[in-house]
Design a protein around this motif. Structure first.
Motif, short mmCIF file in Angstrom:
data_model
loop_
_atom_site.label_atom_id
_atom_site.label_comp_id
_atom_site.label_asym_id
_atom_site.label_seq_id
_atom_site.Cartn_x
_atom_site.Cartn_y
_atom_site.Cartn_z
N LEU A 184 0.75 -1.23 -0.11
CA LEU A 184 -0.05 0.29 -0.40
C LEU A 184 0.98 1.29 -0.48
CD1 LEU A 184 -2.47 -0.68 2.94
CD2 LEU A 184 -2.71 -0.86 0.37
N PRO A 185 0.07 2.27 -0.70
CA PRO A 185 0.83 3.57 -0.86
C PRO A 185 0.19 3.82 0.95
CG PRO A 185 -0.43 4.15 -1.58
CD PRO A 185 -0.89 2.35 -1.62
N ASN A 186 2.13 4.70 0.95
CA ASN A 186 2.18 5.74 2.55
C ASN A 186 0.97 6.59 3.13
OD1 ASN A 186 2.46 6.83 4.84
ND2 ASN A 186 4.67 6.78 4.09
N SER A 187 0.29 6.30 4.16
CA SER A 187 -1.23 6.43 3.80
C SER A 187 -0.90 8.47 4.83
CB SER A 187 -1.95 6.15 5.32
OG SER A 187 -1.06 5.93 6.50
N ARG A 188 0.27 8.17 5.33
CA ARG A 188 0.67 10.01 5.22
C ARG A 188 0.69 10.84 4.43
NH1 ARG A 188 4.96 10.00 10.73
NH2 ARG A 188 3.15 8.63 11.93
N LEU A 189 0.92 10.25 3.18
CA LEU A 189 1.51 11.23 1.87
C LEU A 189 -0.05 11.37 1.20
CD1 LEU A 189 5.35 9.87 0.66
CD2 LEU A 189 4.70 11.44 2.25
N LYS A 190 -1.03 10.55 1.43
CA LYS A 190 -2.55 9.98 0.90
C LYS A 190 -2.63 12.19 0.57
CE LYS A 190 -5.41 7.42 2.20
NZ LYS A 190 -6.49 6.53 2.21
N ALA A 191 -2.68 13.08 1.05
CA ALA A 191 -2.46 13.73 1.24
C ALA A 191 -2.56 15.00 -0.15
CB ALA A 191 -2.48 14.97 2.31
N PHE A 192 -0.87 14.37 -0.67
CA PHE A 192 -0.24 15.21 -1.03
C PHE A 192 0.03 14.42 -2.90
CE2 PHE A 192 2.95 14.91 2.47
CZ PHE A 192 2.98 16.25 2.49
N VAL A 193 -1.05 13.10 -2.88
CA VAL A 193 -1.09 12.49 -4.34
C VAL A 193 -1.61 13.23 -5.31
CG1 VAL A 193 -2.26 11.04 -5.05
CG2 VAL A 193 -1.44 10.65 -3.12
N PRO A 194 -2.89 14.36 -5.54
CA PRO A 194 -2.96 15.19 -6.40
C PRO A 194 -1.84 15.99 -7.19
CG PRO A 194 -4.87 15.27 -4.54
CD PRO A 194 -3.84 14.19 -4.55
N GLU A 195 -1.14 16.74 -6.27
CA GLU A 195 0.44 17.45 -6.88
C GLU A 195 1.13 16.59 -7.23
OE1 GLU A 195 0.82 21.21 -6.48
OE2 GLU A 195 -1.24 21.80 -5.49
N LEU A 196 1.01 15.01 -6.79
CA LEU A 196 1.94 14.70 -7.18
C LEU A 196 2.01 14.39 -8.99
CD1 LEU A 196 3.60 12.22 -5.22
CD2 LEU A 196 5.01 14.07 -6.08
N GLN A 197 0.77 13.93 -9.06
CA GLN A 197 0.39 13.72 -9.96
C GLN A 197 -0.29 14.44 -10.79
OE1 GLN A 197 -3.98 12.06 -9.04
NE2 GLN A 197 -3.50 10.31 -9.27
N ASN A 198 -0.12 15.52 -10.78
CA ASN A 198 0.21 17.24 -11.65
C ASN A 198 1.79 17.80 -11.87
OD1 ASN A 198 -2.58 17.68 -12.03
ND2 ASN A 198 -2.69 18.89 -9.63
N GLY A 199 2.66 16.03 -11.78
CA GLY A 199 3.39 17.12 -12.13
C GLY A 199 4.62 17.83 -11.88
N LYS A 200 3.82 18.11 -9.70
CA LYS A 200 5.31 17.77 -8.87
C LYS A 200 6.05 17.39 -8.54
CE LYS A 200 2.83 22.38 -8.62
NZ LYS A 200 3.19 23.64 -9.03
N ILE A 201 7.23 17.74 -7.73
CA ILE A 201 8.03 16.52 -7.18
C ILE A 201 7.96 17.44 -5.44
CG2 ILE A 201 10.46 16.57 -6.53
CD1 ILE A 201 11.02 17.38 -9.86
N LEU A 202 7.99 16.69 -4.39
CA LEU A 202 7.70 16.51 -3.19
C LEU A 202 8.86 16.42 -2.61
CD1 LEU A 202 5.91 16.72 -0.44
CD2 LEU A 202 5.74 14.72 -0.65
N MET A 203 9.39 17.64 -2.25
CA MET A 203 10.78 17.52 -1.28
C MET A 203 10.38 17.20 -0.08
SD MET A 203 14.32 20.07 -0.66
CE MET A 203 13.20 21.12 0.17
N ILE A 204 10.79 16.19 0.63
CA ILE A 204 10.95 15.47 2.04
C ILE A 204 12.13 15.66 3.13
CG2 ILE A 204 10.29 13.73 3.56
CD1 ILE A 204 9.10 12.33 1.30
N ALA A 205 12.53 16.62 3.95
CA ALA A 205 13.84 17.15 4.44
C ALA A 205 12.66 16.44 5.84
CB ALA A 205 14.01 18.41 4.10
#
Length: 166
Positions: A111-132
């Protein structure tokens, strides 16, 4: 303790510049990861690993709790009805804990990470998520630096209580 900061970046060039600035501000490479919605990332950007992409850790924690409780209940029943010693409760709780962690983490690894579920729409629009993962005492400094030097970034959120030794 560390705080996990999430930032959306519009493209790989912006991600490289933000990553370079974090390195110049003495944030170690092992504490910065990138995630894209599908397009492969260049080799010079550290990609999020298995534990960040999947729900394996959440599954293991849930499985440990449920398995431990069921193990205790089984141990109490064995002591009460089978006449076994009290150490049986400890043994069955440990076995339930281990089995629950193993079984749940194996299932949750798909399963995909449940904490990252809110970020999926932006990722599907071509954005890159930086996790620091930033030391707690430096969060304001790093947030200010990124806002000043990288206006194209969009703050995605923050989690506190990330262990020092992940």
């Amino acid at each position: 303790m560390r705080h996990r900061l999430y930032y959306f970046l519009p493209d790989t060039d912006s991600a490289r510049r933000a990553f370079d600035d974090l390195l110049l501000h003495r944030i170690e490479q092992r504490h910065v990861r990138f995630l894209s919605g599908g397009a492969p990332l260049p080799h010079d950007l550290p990609e999020a690993g298995f534990l960040l992409k999947t729900d394996a850790l959440h599954g293991a924690a849930t499985g440990m709790a449920v398995g431990g409780i069921l193990g205790i209940l089984l141990g109490v029943m064995l002591v009460a009805y089978a006449g076994l010693g009290e150490a049986t409760v400890l043994l069955t709780a440990l076995m339930g804990l281990l089995f629950g962690a193993w079984a749940s983490s194996m299932a949750a690894a798909a399963l995909p990470n449940s904490r990252l579920k809110a970020f999926v729409p932006e990722l599907q629009n071509g954005k890159i998520l930086m996790i620091a993962d930033i030391p707690a005492r430096r969060v304001n400094e790093i947030e200010h630096m990124l806002a000043e030097r990288h206006p194209e970034t969009r703050f995605g959120g923050e989690e506190s209580h990330i262990p020092v030794f992940p």
